[in-house]
Scaffold this motif. Structure first.
Motif: not given
Length: 153
Positions: A127-130, A133-137
């Protein structure tokens, strides 16, 4: 390690690889096969590693995960340094036998050298910007101190 009695089947015929009850692993051009270790109880992924023919034979003989370290270019018995051994409960291969899943009982505090229970402690944030590309812990707490286990600073 004496694993000369363990042999793999022939890969001569595609149908025999797909349908016969003979283990005939297909190693890549570097002599390796990708292996995913998963928790035998929760079915959560723990780590991805590689095996060569020798480490696969050792795994079958010992009943514990033994991998091949591509970075160190050597056999790596999981837990030999950390004590975080992986007891193999089931070994599966896919249809063309070029990948392996190990269902393991993870002994000790965790599977990952970062101090976490799994190497898969982040997910791609869809759902984040590209850019980038982001990671979630998904796992932030450490289950052990990697510095004290591996002596790294």
């Amino acid at each position: 390690m004496k694993n000369v009695d363990i042999t793999f089947g022939s890969r001569e015929y595609k149908k025999s690889v797909e349908e016969k009850p003979i283990f005939a692993p297909k190693f890549d051009s570097d002599g390796l096969i990708p292996t995913v270790a998963m928790d035998a109880t929760t079915k959560e992924p723990l780590m991805l590693a590689y095996m060569n023919a020798e480490s696969l034979r050792m795994t079958l003989e010992l009943g514990e995960a033994v991998y091949y370290s591509r970075s160190r270019q050597e056999i790596w018995h999981k837990g030999a340094t950390s004590g975080h051994v992986q007891k193999v409960k089931e070994l599966r291969t896919d249809c063309d036998q070029d990948a392996i899943i190990l269902y393991v009982e993870q002994l000790g505090a965790g599977a990952c050298h970062t101090g976490r229970s799994t190497c898969f402690y982040r997910s791609v944030d869809l759902d984040s910007g590209k850019k980038p590309v982001a990671l979630k812990f998904t796992e932030t707490d450490l289950t052990f101190d990697p510095n004290s286990v591996y002596g790294k600073k």
